[in-house]
Every structure is written in C-alpha cells, then in structure tokens.
Write an enzyme that holds these catalytic residues in place. Structure first.
Site, PDB file in Angstrom:
ATOM      1  N   HIS A  12      32.709  39.604  52.263  1.00 17.35           N
ATOM      2  CA  HIS A  12      31.859  40.733  52.685  1.00 17.35           C
ATOM      3  C   HIS A  12      30.391  40.373  52.955  1.00 17.35           C
ATOM      4  O   HIS A  12      29.505  41.173  52.654  1.00 17.35           O
ATOM      5  CB  HIS A  12      31.952  41.859  51.647  1.00 17.35           C
ATOM      6  N   HIS A  59      25.588  45.639  44.822  1.00 21.64           N
ATOM      7  CA  HIS A  59      24.624  44.530  44.698  1.00 21.64           C
ATOM      8  C   HIS A  59      23.202  45.023  44.460  1.00 21.64           C
ATOM      9  O   HIS A  59      22.241  44.342  44.804  1.00 21.64           O
ATOM     10  CB  HIS A  59      24.619  43.677  45.960  1.00 21.64           C
ATOM     11  N   HIS A 194      31.475  31.186  46.245  1.00 23.25           N
ATOM     12  CA  HIS A 194      30.086  31.068  46.704  1.00 23.25           C
ATOM     13  C   HIS A 194      29.120  31.165  45.536  1.00 23.25           C
ATOM     14  O   HIS A 194      29.421  31.766  44.506  1.00 23.25           O
ATOM     15  CB  HIS A 194      29.717  32.046  47.810  1.00 23.25           C
ATOM     16  N   GLU A 241      33.241  37.575  42.399  1.00 19.02           N
ATOM     17  CA  GLU A 241      33.728  38.718  43.200  1.00 19.02           C
ATOM     18  C   GLU A 241      35.251  38.653  43.398  1.00 19.02           C
ATOM     19  O   GLU A 241      35.869  39.641  43.792  1.00 19.02           O
ATOM     20  CB  GLU A 241      33.011  38.756  44.554  1.00 19.02           C
TER      21      GLU A 241
END
Ligand code: DHB
Ligand code: FE
Length: 296
Positions: A12, A59, A194, A241
């Site tokens: 995303h 976030h 990531h 995530e």
C-alpha cells in the site's frame, strides 16, 4: 447468512497514489504492479462483492502515538480520507455498513477481543489506495460498502501474529453468522518486507516475501508461529504490516483457491506483492504467478 467470497492482500505505498494521479501506471517502473490487479478486476467483476472488510494499519491520520488502539473497528456510516502530506489526491468518502460493524464488535468482544469501536474514523493511504487499485473507475461512488479494521503496526507493543490470526478467525466466523445475503471480500493491506527507518532503512527480504506468498495460501501456521520480533528481523520494522495478511487468511476457510499472486520488487521501499484467494474450494485453473525485479 453472509458469505466470504475471497481474500485480497496488497502492498500500500503512498506513491501508488501519485503514480495514478500523474498517469504513470504504464511506465516500466509501475506497470508490473498495476498489472497485478488485472486478475483482481476480472474476479471482482465475476464475484461482485457487496462489502469489503479491510484489515489495514493507520499511519497517524486517525490515531497518533498519544492514543493507539491495538485493534480498532470502524462503526461509522461514512469514512473520509484526508491529506496525509504525501502529495496524493484525497479520495472520495466510503460508505460504511454499521450493521456488520456492530455484529463484528459483539462477536469480537464476546471472544475477548476488546477492540476500540470508532463511529468517526478517517482512513489513510493504507485503506484508500487498495480500494482505488481494486476499483480504478469508481469515481466518487465506490461499488462496495466498507468495514475498516485497523491493526496497530506502528507503536510497540504490537499484537503478535497469533493474536492477529485469531482476530481473523473471529471476524471470519462473525461474517459467516451475520443474517444477511451479502457477499463479503476480506482485504489486507501492507507489507511485504520493508523498513523505512533506522540503520536498516531500505531493507527488503525478497526470499522471505516469496516464502510469505506461499505460506499465506498453503501453510499460514508457519507465519502464525513466528514472534513479532522474528517478523521484524525477517521483514523489517514496517514489514510487521504482514499482520494484516495473517488476519485476512485467518478469516478465510482452510480450503481456498489461489487465483493469482504477483511479486514486484521494489515498489517504493517495499517488496510489492498482490495476492488473491477465492473461497470456492476447487481452483478453476493453475494460479497466475508473476514475478518482476526492477534493479535500482
Ligand atoms: C512506504 C511503505 C509503507 O507501508 C507506507 O505506509 C509508507 C511508505 C514506502 O515504501 O515508501
Ligand atoms: Fe504502511
């Protein structure tokens, strides 16, 4: 009873929104990632879900470090997007399905998940961009109602993979027991590996990502057994995530048809992955598996 038609998981990154706004989706950098949604569009046209339960992580748009629920369930009639500062256009609001939200809230609390219920909730890029990828031509009328579920992936302590799996189990059972003929797709957004900060900033673990793409389909237990620290070690500090993917898989039956999966690295700073599962037990054909590597 409501029926879960399938599960979709996708990365995303905010730059997906800029790529759409700048008409860059056909460039060599972006095309493989956007092409991953072609089988998704075909599947959505065929299955026509009514509702998307979206497992994602906020976030900082709706929750900040001062107030961080571990699990937050949207129970609003509408959910607005707002400017997060990434330079991506603010997307049209989404229509909620509060009756399903409250049914989920009852089921979750009954099963000892003490979620926060949010009758006002802004949704950020982790929610909006997957919706835009699923429904690129939606304009300002999204074709599904939504129930957002935010899983804290930002501020420690984070929920464990096992806890997220159980969350998915309860959501799945609750959807299937909801007195409605609605077709529901369960969407997970985030990952794969990531790390955006610290000494390992830029870390991507393509081997682990490939393992995840197989494990989510066929042996999710091998991910569910990992500790949060092990996920961070293997997937990076934002790779947590992956918890949303684990929760999505937990909501689906054991037997699923693997429709497609694509791995494209890098997509911004992530191992960019898209995975589609259908709950019909027999696959109609071998899954479409695509992989690309763009050298930096
Ligand atoms: C990126 C990845 C994310 O998961 C996110 O929320 C923001 C940015 C990135 O790779 O750029
Ligand atoms: Fe993110």
């Amino acid at each position: 009873m409501a029926h879960i038609v399938g599960g979709l998981a996708t990365s995303h990154v905010p730059s997906i929104g800029t790529a759409i706004a700048k008409h860059e989706t056909e460039t060599p950098y972006w095309k493989p990632f956007f092409d991953a949604f072609k089988p998704v569009h075909t599947w959505l046209d065929q299955t026509k879900p009514d509702i998307a339960v979206v497992l994602y992580n906020d976030h900082g748009l709706n929750f900040f470090l001062n107030t961080m629920p571990t699990f937050a369930l949207g129970a609003a009639a509408t959910y607005a997007n707002a400017d997060e500062g990434w330079g991506i256009p603010v997307l049209p609001s989404f229509t909620g399905e509060p009756r399903l939200s409250w049914h989920l809230a009852n089921a979750l609390v009954d099963k000892e998940f003490d979620i926060a219920t949010c009758q006002e909730m802004l949704v950020d890029h982790a929610f909006t961009l997957p919706m835009k990828l699923m429904f690129p031509n939606a304009g300002d009328r999204w074709p599904v109602k939504v129930v957002p579920v935010s899983i804290n992936s930002i501020q420690h302590p984070l929920p464990s993979p096992h806890r997220c799996w159980k969350l998915g189990n309860v959501i799945g059972e609750a959807v299937r027991s909801w007195k409605s003929d609605a077709k529901v797709v369960v969407v997970a957004t985030g990952g794969l590996s990531h790390q955006l900060d610290g000494t390992r900033a830029g870390f991507i673990n393509a081997d682990f990502d490939r393992f995840c793409l197989d494990a989510i389909v066929d042996h999710p237990g091998s991910l569910v057994r990992l500790s949060t620290a092990e996920i961070i070690e293997k997937a990076g500090s934002q790779g947590v995530e992956l918890m949303t993917w684990i929760a999505m898989r937990g909501a689906l039956p054991n037997e699923v048809s693997h429709i497609s999966s694509t791995y494209h690295v890098p997509v911004s700073n992530t191992g960019g992955a898209v995975l589609l599962l259908d709950t019909a037990s027999q696959p109609s054909a071998a899954p479409e598996r695509v992989e690309h590597r763009v050298e930096a």
